[in-house]
Design a protein around this motif. Sequence first.
Motif, PDB file in Angstrom:
ATOM      1  N   GLU A 239       6.801   1.004 -11.170  1.00  0.00           N
ATOM      2  CA  GLU A 239       6.837   0.907 -12.628  1.00  0.00           C
ATOM      3  C   GLU A 239       5.567   0.302 -13.226  1.00  0.00           C
ATOM      4  O   GLU A 239       5.491   0.072 -14.427  1.00  0.00           O
ATOM      5  CB  GLU A 239       8.057   0.107 -13.071  1.00  0.00           C
ATOM      6  N   GLY A 240       4.565   0.013 -12.371  1.00  0.00           N
ATOM      7  CA  GLY A 240       3.265  -0.365 -12.913  1.00  0.00           C
ATOM      8  C   GLY A 240       2.794  -1.787 -12.699  1.00  0.00           C
ATOM      9  O   GLY A 240       1.807  -2.207 -13.320  1.00  0.00           O
ATOM     10  N   ALA A 241       3.443  -2.556 -11.834  1.00  0.00           N
ATOM     11  CA  ALA A 241       2.978  -3.924 -11.570  1.00  0.00           C
ATOM     12  C   ALA A 241       1.541  -3.904 -11.053  1.00  0.00           C
ATOM     13  O   ALA A 241       1.186  -3.089 -10.204  1.00  0.00           O
ATOM     14  CB  ALA A 241       3.888  -4.597 -10.548  1.00  0.00           C
TER      15      ALA A 241
ATOM     16  N   ASP B  43       0.828  -1.205   0.000  1.00  0.00           N
ATOM     17  CA  ASP B  43       0.000   0.000   0.000  1.00  0.00           C
ATOM     18  C   ASP B  43       0.863   1.256   0.000  1.00  0.00           C
ATOM     19  O   ASP B  43       0.589   2.214  -0.731  1.00  0.00           O
ATOM     20  CB  ASP B  43      -0.924   0.006   1.221  1.00  0.00           C
ATOM     21  N   ASN B  44       1.911   1.252   0.822  1.00  0.00           N
ATOM     22  CA  ASN B  44       2.791   2.413   0.899  1.00  0.00           C
ATOM     23  C   ASN B  44       3.492   2.667  -0.427  1.00  0.00           C
ATOM     24  O   ASN B  44       3.621   3.817  -0.873  1.00  0.00           O
ATOM     25  CB  ASN B  44       3.828   2.222   2.006  1.00  0.00           C
TER      26      ASN B  44
ATOM     27  N   ASN C 265       1.785   6.837  -6.645  1.00  0.00           N
ATOM     28  CA  ASN C 265       0.478   7.243  -7.183  1.00  0.00           C
ATOM     29  C   ASN C 265      -0.079   6.191  -8.143  1.00  0.00           C
ATOM     30  O   ASN C 265      -0.550   6.512  -9.234  1.00  0.00           O
ATOM     31  CB  ASN C 265       0.574   8.605  -7.879  1.00  0.00           C
ATOM     32  N   ARG C 266       0.000   4.951  -7.702  1.00  0.00           N
ATOM     33  CA  ARG C 266      -0.521   3.835  -8.491  1.00  0.00           C
ATOM     34  C   ARG C 266      -1.492   3.009  -7.638  1.00  0.00           C
ATOM     35  O   ARG C 266      -1.416   3.040  -6.407  1.00  0.00           O
ATOM     36  CB  ARG C 266       0.611   2.933  -8.988  1.00  0.00           C
TER      37      ARG C 266
END
Length: 220
Positions: A195-197, A2-3, A9-10
């Motif tokens: 990076e978007g996982a 979560d952190n 900002n994902r």
Amino acid sequence: MDNAARSANRPTPRLLAVSKTQPAARIAALAAAGQHAFGENYVQEAATKIAELGPLGLEWHLIGHLQSNKAKDAATLFDWVQTVDRDKLVTALARHRDAARPPLNVLVQVNIDDEASKHGCQPDEVAPLAAAIAAEPRLRLRGLMAIPTPWPDLERRRSAFAQVRRLYDGMQATHPGVDTLSMGMSEDLTVAIAEGATMVRVGTALFGRRPATTQPQDAP
């Protein structure tokens, strides 16, 4: 998790608990705490656990290399196969998936750093392999999976994660149903999430380090 997601900002990704070599009792304990999805490396090892824990209604992912002669068992046992890296597997999994069951969720595994010791297709093979999966009614293309080189410096892994993300974005543009980018493990999940996982595979941080013993493998 979560952190890391808030910092980048994902959205918070899904957690896949890597339960290879763990006994069924430890998996059941984690399930009782609310974990639903578990990842196994070996078809034979997973078969026993899946049968024993069947009443819990867990979601099972194959995250280890799949031999072609194990495709029938994998298509029967698992809800997801994250390690499809060649056409032969696509054909075999589709043939053996029961048409009465929901389609088998499939990820393309890409060898983003071209490591000889790792499985996965080459980046330029992702698009045709994704198209082959999407064409099979008994399979559902969900996205990409990758295991970058475990450089001690986590920032060196960031470039590989970013490359995988670009491949994933291209896959999404062609196949709008794609929604899963499986990358990042216990020690590098923060960078992977940045990076978007959308899914991270965590074993050590949940179960502790496994003993330094020979790991079970599927028989040839």
